[in-house]
Design an enzyme around this catalytic site. Structure first.
Site, mmCIF file in Angstrom:
data_model
loop_
_atom_site.group_PDB
_atom_site.id
_atom_site.type_symbol
_atom_site.label_atom_id
_atom_site.label_comp_id
_atom_site.label_asym_id
_atom_site.label_seq_id
_atom_site.Cartn_x
_atom_site.Cartn_y
_atom_site.Cartn_z
ATOM 1 N N ALA A 122 0.841 -1.196 0.000
ATOM 2 C CA ALA A 122 0.000 0.000 0.000
ATOM 3 C C ALA A 122 0.882 1.254 0.000
ATOM 4 C CB ALA A 122 -0.921 -0.004 1.213
ATOM 5 N N PRO A 123 0.410 2.356 -0.616
ATOM 6 C CA PRO A 123 1.227 3.574 -0.721
ATOM 7 C C PRO A 123 1.715 4.121 0.612
ATOM 8 C CG PRO A 123 -0.664 3.708 -2.181
ATOM 9 C CD PRO A 123 -0.857 2.478 -1.353
ATOM 10 N N ARG A 124 1.000 3.851 1.686
ATOM 11 C CA ARG A 124 1.413 4.389 2.988
ATOM 12 C C ARG A 124 2.616 3.646 3.552
ATOM 13 N NH1 ARG A 124 -3.353 1.679 3.519
ATOM 14 N NH2 ARG A 124 -3.424 -0.141 4.931
ATOM 15 N N TYR A 125 2.955 2.485 2.969
ATOM 16 C CA TYR A 125 4.048 1.676 3.496
ATOM 17 C C TYR A 125 5.346 1.796 2.694
ATOM 18 C CZ TYR A 125 0.303 -0.614 6.094
ATOM 19 O OH TYR A 125 -0.762 -0.868 6.919
ATOM 20 N N ILE A 126 5.293 2.331 1.499
ATOM 21 C CA ILE A 126 6.484 2.376 0.640
ATOM 22 C C ILE A 126 6.895 3.825 0.383
ATOM 23 C CG2 ILE A 126 6.084 0.148 -0.457
ATOM 24 C CD1 ILE A 126 4.755 1.548 -2.759
#
Length: 936
Positions: A122-126
């Site tokens: 997910a974008p919040r993790y990378i």
């Protein structure tokens, strides 16, 4: 005029009387507007920067946020929405796609895997940031053209000033309305090298290169234009006779989809697989375990034919040029990109030139203003205008501008006139700077600026050389680790009927005339595949060919059924039939090479009540003797006699045949089957993929008959005997020799002994009999390797080696130099050095090895593989001159082996010629060493 105005009045789609909106023309206008928007603003990249609008906006947004640290992808997506009018999903997908190409985006975290098809986290993790490469080649606000964003709140780039063929390096795929584009990725290093060639005015040729590696056939690439295609294959290794391993996969194929295609082919019986394992981690590894007795070579071909181990990719190179899409070849795209890069570099140089001129201008003003103490002239000035006039008057004594320049001018020359802004900057100089002003440092600064100005003007005058230097700098800084991953080769066309595994069983009901795989209660004939054709011969002398099915009627009283191969000229049919009209018996030999499926053919003369009295099929045209027994009521004196089919010529199926007897035949019985009457067949192997064929393509293997074997010799010292398979492949890795195995023909080998660092010669007969196992015929040292091998009866070779920094050339007659010994023997020492070249007499190619710098310094262990040379010419004529070994000096070589066409120059100090013949044990002596022989 009134009429004209009436005609110019715009057409409306509404009616005031009825309140109805007409659709006439509306769809056409709307469709064109929407199609143009999608093509220009969403799906197709611009040729100048190679980016789609969403990619361009992403890079601009990342540059706005760039501070050298990683940013959450969620934040980058949100910031990009200030420029991009579409949703976050489209922006996120575009960013992931850019990040996976490993060129512009420096990623951190789980960004997915293009090999396995795993999606990113997910974008919040990378996290991500721009690479140094992206900042260098794509970001420069000074040369960027700007426009308002969709909401008018910000400026966004029309195109980024990309100084690199980005569209070719990354590749792109997009589907618009009524238009699509697909540009394949190309190699980073090759693109830069090609750009340099474009600037040098040379021809270029570009081919794709994929991150996933594999092998590729580009014979139909057509510069990436519509109608072209590339064939991409996995790289398959044979781990052993029952195990295949896939290490690299085709572009656009994931390990999951590849395994699924293999499973489906196995379920259909097209390939025979026992077990399939995916061990992919850092590298791709798919292990295929075959069923017992299955040929790995045939399975490899079947994998290419029936699974995603081979895919065909059709490019369609389309880009936006200005305000419209154009179709260009990849070479033309590279030329446009290269000259666009040159123009951008010119703009940067012009901007730099202007900045340096301004810097020199103010530094000169500052120097005069401080050193000549002009700042004191403004002490009595009461107004701003008086201050400006005082400074202008003070500077005019020492500085000349273009408007105040006179003849014989001795004042300092400026590039432009002095403006009010220049004087204002002078008045803003602090007292602290004036008090600590260093005239030497100021002079050095001005000298440096003048030097930089000179260099910039030189670069502008030599713009092509400057651009080449720019590309070379990119290659030096970022080219490491970006070598080609996809091997360019040529694929042969695999016919499915030849490689499909036998996945069906053929049965026959001879009496009722049925064949097929569903007649399991009837007679079993043979294993076959579901796409085979079946030939059936009947008692009445007719035959028919049909595609196999569950149950097919081919006519009653079947006497022979078999799998039929189109174009088979080896399978020969023997037939004796009794003609119904004349009563005579005829015999014929024939092939069936071409037919119309399901059409009935007559093998007799067409007489009524004709019948077959004898029939046999021979797969390799074997000879045959039969015993013919005539009816007891016949008037023939000899009622039993032998008939020899080999005396008949092989003719077409429509031939009537030769007369056997004019009497009725009671019985014909086979007596014996002899050897083939067709003789041995000539075979070649493709030096690109190792496939054996009769197409006269590649290198000649030899003439092979039934039972013949194949001999292969490799550079590492291994040899192997194989049963000859006319549809198989030869392992080309490190291959030096491949040909028909002749047990009584000795192998002559010249090899490098790694431990003693000598060049040795040995001749031996192949004594091993194990089929399919490699045996080493030289020492086991890791640096030992074969330079030259031949099966010629009396080979003569020219060898070259370095002595006293000179190349010494000798002719050696190997059969005289050493006698035939055991295959484990070490052999005789030829020279106590490593050869730099070896060439057979009459050969056009020369095998070259690494050159030694000094005679006294032993050469470094070489990892270079032996090169195969075509050294197997007919044996040279024996003469006294060729048997002798004469040393002759050659031109000095310091770093590279001398080319075979280079003249051999004689140095001033010519060493004495040694005309003594190198002999074996029989007599004389060996100059360079004695015979060394022992059993391992």
């Amino acid at each position: 005029m009134a009429k004209k105005k009436e005609q110019e009045k715009p057409v409306t789609h509404t009616s005031e009387h009825h309140g109805v909106t007409y659709l006439t023309g509306m769809y056409q206008d709307y469709f064109l507007d929407y199609a143009s928007y999608v093509i220009l603003e969403r799906a197709v990249p611009d040729i100048k920067d190679g980016l789609k609008p969403v990619q361009r906006r992403l890079l601009q947004s990342m540059n706005d946020m760039h501070d050298g640290r990683y940013h959450k992808v969620a934040n980058l997506i949100g910031h990009t929405m200030q420029y991009h009018p579409h949703g976050d999903a489209a922006i996120g997908d575009a960013l992931i796609n850019l990040g996976q190409k490993d060129l512009l985006i420096d990623t951190q975290g789980n960004w997915g895997d293009i090999r396995t098809g795993d999606s990113a986290a997910a974008p919040r993790y990378i996290e991500a940031r721009l690479t140094k490469f992206a900042l260098e080649i794509a970001i420069n606000p000074q040369t960027t053209r700007w426009q308002l964003s969709y909401d008018g709140r910000r400026n966004e780039p029309i195109t980024l000033p990309v100084k690199f063929p980005l569209v070719l390096a990354q590749g792109v795929e997009g589907i618009a309305v009524g238009l699509a584009t697909k540009i394949l990725p190309h190699n980073f290093v090759e693109l830069i090298q090609a750009s340099v060639k474009v600037l040098e005015g040379k021809k270029i040729k570009l081919y794709p290169d994929f991150q996933t590696g594999g092998m590729m056939d580009v014979s139909e690439y057509q510069s990436g234009m519509r109608g072209g295609r590339v064939r991409v294959r996995v790289r398959i290794e044979k781990l052993d006779k029952s195990t295949l391993v896939i290490r690299e996969i085709p572009f656009g194929v994931t390990t999951g989809s590849l395994m699924e295609s293999i499973v489906k082919a196995s379920e259909k019986g097209q390939i025979k697989v026992r077990k399939l394992s995916d061990n992919t981690a850092a590298e791709v590894e798919i292990v295929i375990e075959l069923q017992p007795g299955v040929s790995p070579d045939q399975t490899m071909d079947a994998l290419y034919a029936f699974t995603q181990c081979e895919v065909s990719i059709s490019p369609n190179a389309c880009v936006i040029d200005g305000t419209k899409p154009v179709f260009l070849g990849v070479e033309e795209m590279l030329r446009v990109s290269t000259f666009n890069t040159q123009e951008l570099l010119k703009q940067e140089l012009e901007i730099k030139l202007h900045e340096l001129q301004e810097k020199w201008h103010f530094s000169s003003l500052e120097k005069i203003f401080i050193e000549k103490r002009i700042y004191r002239d403004i002490e009595e000035s009461e107004t701003w205008e008086a201050v400006i006039k005082a400074i202008q008057k003070g500077l005019a004594k020492y500085i000349a501008t273009p408007s105040t320049k006179t003849k014989g001018e001795k004042r300092l020359q400026l590039h432009r006139d002095i403006t009010v802004e220049d004087i204002q900057r002078l008045t803003e100089i602090r007292i602290k700077r004036i008090s600590k002003y260093n005239a030497f440092q100021a002079d050095e600064l001005i000298k440096q600026i003048e030097s930089d100005l000179k260099q910039v003007r030189f670069d502008l005058a030599h713009l092509t050389e400057y651009t080449i230097k720019y590309f070379q700098n990119l290659l030096d800084k970022y080219g490491k680790g970006r070598e080609r991953k996809t091997e360019i080769t040529t694929f042969d066309t695999i016919q499915a009927v030849k490689v499909i595994a036998n996945n069906a069983k053929l049965y026959v009901d001879r009496k009722e005339g049925f064949i097929g795989w569903g007649l399991k209660k009837d007679e079993f004939v043979a294993d076959c595949s579901e796409i085979d054709d079946i030939i059936a011969f009947r008692k009445d002398g007719k035959f028919v060919v049909s595609r196999i099915a569950e149950k097919v009627f081919v006519g009653k009283n079947i006497i022979h059924v078999g799998v039929w191969k189109k174009g088979d000229e080896r399978t020969t049919y023997h037939l004796i039939y009794q003609d119904g009209e004349s009563g005579k018996a005829y015999a014929k030999r024939f092939n069936v090479t071409a037919i119309t499926r399901d059409k009935e053919y007559d093998l007799t003369k067409g007489g009524k009540d004709s019948r077959v009295v004898y029939f046999a099929a021979h797969p390799n045209g074997e000879s045959e003797r039969v015993e013919v027994q005539l009816a007891q009521t016949s008037k023939a004196r000899n009622k039993v006699f032998d008939f020899y089919f080999e005396e008949l010529a092989i003719k077409g199926r429509s031939a009537g045949g030769n007369t056997v007897t004019r009497y009725p035949i009671r019985k014909v019985a086979q007596v014996e089957v002899g050897k083939s009457t067709l003789g041995a067949q000539k075979y070649w192997y493709d030096d690109a993929n190792g496939r054996i064929s009769k197409d006269e393509r590649g290198k000649f293997l030899g003439s092979f008959d039934t039972g013949d074997q194949l001999l292969t010799v490799y550079g590492n010292g291994d040899y192997e005997i194989l049963d000859f398979d006319p549809t198989g492949k030869i392992d080309l890795k490190d291959l030096l020799y491949a040909g028909k195995f002749k047990p009584k023909a000795p192998l002559s080998v010249v090899y490098y002994e790694g431990e003693k660092q000598w060049t040795m010669v040995k001749r031996f007969l192949v004594e091993t009999t194990t089929i399919g196992t490699r045996f080493k015929c030289i020492t086991d040292h890791p640096d030992s390797k074969i330079f030259y091998v031949t099966v010629e009866e009396d080979p003569i070779v020219e060898i070259g080696y370095m002595s006293n920094r000179q190349k010494v050339v000798e002719w050696v007659q190997l059969a005289e130099f050493i006698e035939v010994k055991g295959w484990k023997a070490i052999g005789n020492k030829l020279v106590d050095k490593k050869l730099i070249s070896i060439q057979a007499q009459g050969s056009e190619e020369e095998v070259e090895t690494e050159i030694e710098e000094e005679e006294e310094i032993p050469p470094a262990p070489s990892k270079k593989k032996a090169v195969q040379a075509e050294l197997f010419s007919p044996p040279p004529s024996k003469s006294k001159s060729t048997k002798s070994v004469a040393k002759k000096p050659a031109a000095k070589t310091t770093s590279k082996p001398a080319a075979k066409s280079a003249p051999k120059a004689t140095p001033k100090k010519t060493p004495k010629k040694d005309t003594k013949r190198k002999k074996g044990k029989g007599g004389g002596y060996l100059k360079t060493g004695d015979t060394i022989e022992f059993d391992v």
